[in-house]
Design a protein around this motif. Structure first.
Motif, mmCIF file in Angstrom:
data_model
loop_
_atom_site.group_PDB
_atom_site.id
_atom_site.type_symbol
_atom_site.label_atom_id
_atom_site.label_comp_id
_atom_site.label_asym_id
_atom_site.label_seq_id
_atom_site.Cartn_x
_atom_site.Cartn_y
_atom_site.Cartn_z
ATOM 1 N N SER A 6 0.797 -1.235 0.000
ATOM 2 C CA SER A 6 0.000 0.000 0.000
ATOM 3 C C SER A 6 0.832 1.291 0.000
ATOM 4 C CB SER A 6 -0.972 0.010 1.188
ATOM 5 O OG SER A 6 -0.272 0.220 2.400
ATOM 6 N N HIS A 7 2.174 1.176 0.025
ATOM 7 C CA HIS A 7 2.980 2.409 0.035
ATOM 8 C C HIS A 7 4.429 2.108 -0.337
ATOM 9 C CE1 HIS A 7 3.439 6.631 1.720
ATOM 10 N NE2 HIS A 7 4.708 6.270 1.605
ATOM 11 N N ALA A 8 4.874 2.682 -1.454
ATOM 12 C CA ALA A 8 6.268 2.536 -1.876
ATOM 13 C C ALA A 8 6.630 3.730 -2.751
ATOM 14 C CB ALA A 8 6.455 1.230 -2.649
ATOM 15 N N HIS A 9 7.922 3.924 -2.961
ATOM 16 C CA HIS A 9 8.383 5.094 -3.729
ATOM 17 C C HIS A 9 9.286 4.666 -4.882
ATOM 18 C CE1 HIS A 9 6.856 7.843 -0.658
ATOM 19 N NE2 HIS A 9 7.436 7.085 0.258
ATOM 20 N N TYR A 10 8.669 4.213 -5.969
ATOM 21 C CA TYR A 10 9.480 3.903 -7.161
ATOM 22 C C TYR A 10 9.837 5.170 -7.934
ATOM 23 C CZ TYR A 10 8.795 -0.662 -5.599
ATOM 24 O OH TYR A 10 8.821 -1.752 -4.776
ATOM 25 N N ASN A 11 9.330 6.297 -7.425
ATOM 26 C CA ASN A 11 9.712 7.618 -7.930
ATOM 27 C C ASN A 11 11.013 8.103 -7.268
ATOM 28 O OD1 ASN A 11 8.379 7.648 -5.480
ATOM 29 N ND2 ASN A 11 6.955 9.275 -6.002
ATOM 30 N N ASP A 12 11.587 7.288 -6.394
ATOM 31 C CA ASP A 12 12.845 7.660 -5.727
ATOM 32 C C ASP A 12 14.020 7.380 -6.663
ATOM 33 O OD1 ASP A 12 13.853 7.937 -2.528
ATOM 34 O OD2 ASP A 12 15.317 7.026 -3.888
ATOM 35 N N GLU A 13 15.027 8.235 -6.565
ATOM 36 C CA GLU A 13 16.190 8.085 -7.473
ATOM 37 C C GLU A 13 16.936 6.764 -7.265
ATOM 38 O OE1 GLU A 13 19.389 10.637 -4.800
ATOM 39 O OE2 GLU A 13 18.559 11.558 -6.633
ATOM 40 N N LYS A 14 16.758 6.143 -6.105
ATOM 41 C CA LYS A 14 17.412 4.850 -5.867
ATOM 42 C C LYS A 14 16.939 3.770 -6.829
ATOM 43 C CE LYS A 14 18.738 5.375 -1.015
ATOM 44 N NZ LYS A 14 18.020 6.614 -0.621
ATOM 45 N N PHE A 15 15.831 4.035 -7.535
ATOM 46 C CA PHE A 15 15.343 3.074 -8.526
ATOM 47 C C PHE A 15 15.596 3.529 -9.958
ATOM 48 C CE2 PHE A 15 12.576 2.059 -4.827
ATOM 49 C CZ PHE A 15 12.935 0.719 -4.680
ATOM 50 N N SER A 16 16.315 4.635 -10.126
ATOM 51 C CA SER A 16 16.405 5.180 -11.491
ATOM 52 C C SER A 16 17.193 4.273 -12.444
ATOM 53 C CB SER A 16 16.952 6.607 -11.477
ATOM 54 O OG SER A 16 18.171 6.637 -10.795
ATOM 55 N N GLU A 17 18.100 3.451 -11.905
ATOM 56 C CA GLU A 17 18.909 2.581 -12.772
ATOM 57 C C GLU A 17 18.134 1.355 -13.283
ATOM 58 O OE1 GLU A 17 22.653 2.918 -13.190
ATOM 59 O OE2 GLU A 17 21.911 4.946 -12.772
ATOM 60 N N ASP A 18 17.285 0.812 -12.428
ATOM 61 C CA ASP A 18 16.694 -0.495 -12.770
ATOM 62 C C ASP A 18 15.193 -0.570 -12.482
ATOM 63 O OD1 ASP A 18 16.873 -0.330 -10.031
ATOM 64 O OD2 ASP A 18 17.786 -2.291 -9.733
ATOM 65 N N ARG A 19 14.516 0.581 -12.571
ATOM 66 C CA ARG A 19 13.108 0.631 -12.176
ATOM 67 C C ARG A 19 12.233 -0.389 -12.933
ATOM 68 N NH1 ARG A 19 12.216 5.663 -13.124
ATOM 69 N NH2 ARG A 19 12.695 6.308 -11.010
ATOM 70 N N GLU A 20 12.334 -0.412 -14.239
ATOM 71 C CA GLU A 20 11.431 -1.274 -15.017
ATOM 72 C C GLU A 20 11.648 -2.753 -14.706
ATOM 73 O OE1 GLU A 20 8.727 -0.316 -16.668
ATOM 74 O OE2 GLU A 20 9.301 1.622 -15.823
ATOM 75 N N GLU A 21 12.925 -3.098 -14.577
ATOM 76 C CA GLU A 21 13.280 -4.480 -14.245
ATOM 77 C C GLU A 21 12.686 -4.899 -12.888
ATOM 78 O OE1 GLU A 21 17.662 -6.117 -13.606
ATOM 79 O OE2 GLU A 21 17.528 -4.502 -15.099
ATOM 80 N N ILE A 22 12.884 -4.027 -11.894
ATOM 81 C CA ILE A 22 12.372 -4.300 -10.541
ATOM 82 C C ILE A 22 10.843 -4.392 -10.558
ATOM 83 C CG2 ILE A 22 12.022 -3.214 -8.269
ATOM 84 C CD1 ILE A 22 14.699 -4.115 -8.203
ATOM 85 N N LEU A 23 10.199 -3.478 -11.264
ATOM 86 C CA LEU A 23 8.730 -3.473 -11.259
ATOM 87 C C LEU A 23 8.180 -4.744 -11.894
ATOM 88 C CD1 LEU A 23 7.926 0.279 -11.979
ATOM 89 C CD2 LEU A 23 7.679 -0.954 -9.813
ATOM 90 N N LYS A 24 8.902 -5.281 -12.856
ATOM 91 C CA LYS A 24 8.472 -6.544 -13.464
ATOM 92 C C LYS A 24 8.660 -7.705 -12.477
ATOM 93 C CE LYS A 24 8.686 -9.412 -17.565
ATOM 94 N NZ LYS A 24 8.497 -10.600 -16.724
ATOM 95 N N SER A 25 9.819 -7.760 -11.823
ATOM 96 C CA SER A 25 10.046 -8.850 -10.847
ATOM 97 C C SER A 25 9.034 -8.791 -9.709
ATOM 98 C CB SER A 25 11.427 -8.790 -10.199
ATOM 99 O OG SER A 25 12.384 -8.338 -11.076
ATOM 100 N N ILE A 26 8.681 -7.580 -9.312
ATOM 101 C CA ILE A 26 7.715 -7.422 -8.215
ATOM 102 C C ILE A 26 6.374 -8.044 -8.603
ATOM 103 C CG2 ILE A 26 6.322 -5.669 -7.023
ATOM 104 C CD1 ILE A 26 8.913 -3.942 -6.993
ATOM 105 N N TYR A 27 5.914 -7.675 -9.778
ATOM 106 C CA TYR A 27 4.620 -8.205 -10.227
ATOM 107 C C TYR A 27 4.688 -9.730 -10.341
ATOM 108 C CZ TYR A 27 0.245 -8.786 -12.663
ATOM 109 O OH TYR A 27 -1.033 -9.183 -12.995
ATOM 110 N N ASP A 28 5.770 -10.221 -10.941
ATOM 111 C CA ASP A 28 5.922 -11.669 -11.124
ATOM 112 C C ASP A 28 6.009 -12.417 -9.792
ATOM 113 O OD1 ASP A 28 5.858 -11.261 -13.827
ATOM 114 O OD2 ASP A 28 8.039 -11.400 -14.110
ATOM 115 N N SER A 29 6.465 -11.725 -8.745
ATOM 116 C CA SER A 29 6.589 -12.378 -7.435
ATOM 117 C C SER A 29 5.237 -12.498 -6.725
ATOM 118 C CB SER A 29 7.552 -11.586 -6.538
ATOM 119 O OG SER A 29 6.884 -10.461 -5.986
ATOM 120 N N GLY A 30 4.186 -11.870 -7.267
ATOM 121 C CA GLY A 30 2.869 -11.986 -6.638
ATOM 122 C C GLY A 30 2.371 -10.709 -5.978
ATOM 123 N N VAL A 31 3.168 -9.649 -6.053
ATOM 124 C CA VAL A 31 2.676 -8.350 -5.565
ATOM 125 C C VAL A 31 1.955 -7.709 -6.765
ATOM 126 C CG1 VAL A 31 3.271 -6.107 -4.558
ATOM 127 C CG2 VAL A 31 4.576 -8.155 -3.941
#
Ligand code: NI
Length: 260
Positions: A6-31
């Motif tokens: 219910s709360h995360a910050h993918y708008n944070d610069e810490k995700f600027s290098e690999d945001r799309e990759e991470i967002l895909k793994s997150i969805y695939d993991s069941g979130v």
């Protein structure tokens, strides 16, 4: 099993290098649902961009107590409030936040923090949206505003809820949800079990607050939504219920507050 962070910050610069990759793994993991929260104008815009690109992601827009204007406070704030109002018209925006009070990082501008908080509750009421509250070392002033100054019509959530039983009890009475983040898993957190026990199942949410506050056993690393299961596991243990039940309940609660 599916989870709703219910709360995360993918708008944070810490995700600027690999945001799309991470967002895909997150969805695939069941979130399969998550909310990307804004905290100022730029991050709210970015949250909306991310939500527009990913069906499973929603956004919030707002100005956090640590991002309110300094110079020309009134003038800049009213300009920013207009921007938030425009941004919040986007269909993927499900709440106003994060907003609130933070006397841990900023003690010198309490009046301004309170003013910006109240103005944004007004805005949420105008737009018929729930609010996402950030409160740190400011529990009693936060409750005072909600109880005595302005009533948030669509209620909302105490995000990354302090494990303060007064706040939890009063917040529940006001109709709010309580969202638990990494601190409930920390070995040195004192009130975690009591705090979890104090929240009825129909008011509990879970979140990661990524990239911050990674839960045990990943404390100290960059957090991401795949870790939301550790919050559910902790709650399942304290409530003596199956993990799948907690996953389902917290998912449905978040849908009810934000999406439906
Ligand atoms: Ni946050």
């Amino acid at each position: 099993m599916q989870f709703f962070d219910s709360h995360a910050h993918y708008n944070d610069e810490k995700f600027s290098e690999d945001r799309e990759e991470i967002l895909k793994s997150i969805y695939d993991s069941g979130v399969t649902k998550l909310i990307c929260a804004g905290y100022d104008i730029a991050s709210s815009k970015e949250a909306i961009n991310i939500a527009n690109l990913h069906e499973y992601i929603y956004a919030t827009a707002g100005i956090s107590p640590n991002d309110i204007p300094g110079k020309n406070f009134n003038e800049v704030l009213s300009k920013e409030l207009n921007e938030i109002k425009e941004l919040a018209k986007n269909k993927k925006v499900v709440g106003i936040g994060e907003i609130g009070l933070d006397y841990y990082w900023n003690k010198e501008n309490k009046w301004e923090q309170k003013h910006a908080f109240k103005k944004q509750i007004e805005l949420a009421n105008e737009l018929n949206l729930p609010i996402i509250i950030h409160t740190r070392e400011a529990v009693y002033d936060t409750l005072d505003i909600l109880k005595n100054e302005i009533t948030p019509i669509k209620k909302g959530v105490f995000h990354c809820s302090p494990l303060n039983l007064d706040l939890i009890r009063e917040g529940l009475k006001l109709g709010f949800y309580i969202s638990f983040a990494g601190p409930i898993t920390f070995k040195n957190s004192k009130n975690a079990d009591e705090a979890i026990k104090a929240v009825p199942l129909d008011r509990i949410l879970i979140e990661t607050d990524s990239p911050y506050l990674a839960p045990e056993p990943h404390r100290g690393t960059r957090n991401d939504s795949r870790n939301v299961k550790y919050m559910a596991e902790k709650i399942a243990k304290v409530k003596e219920m199956p993990l799948a039940e907690i996953a389902k309940i917290t998912y449905e609660n978040a849908l009810k507050l934000f999406v439906n």
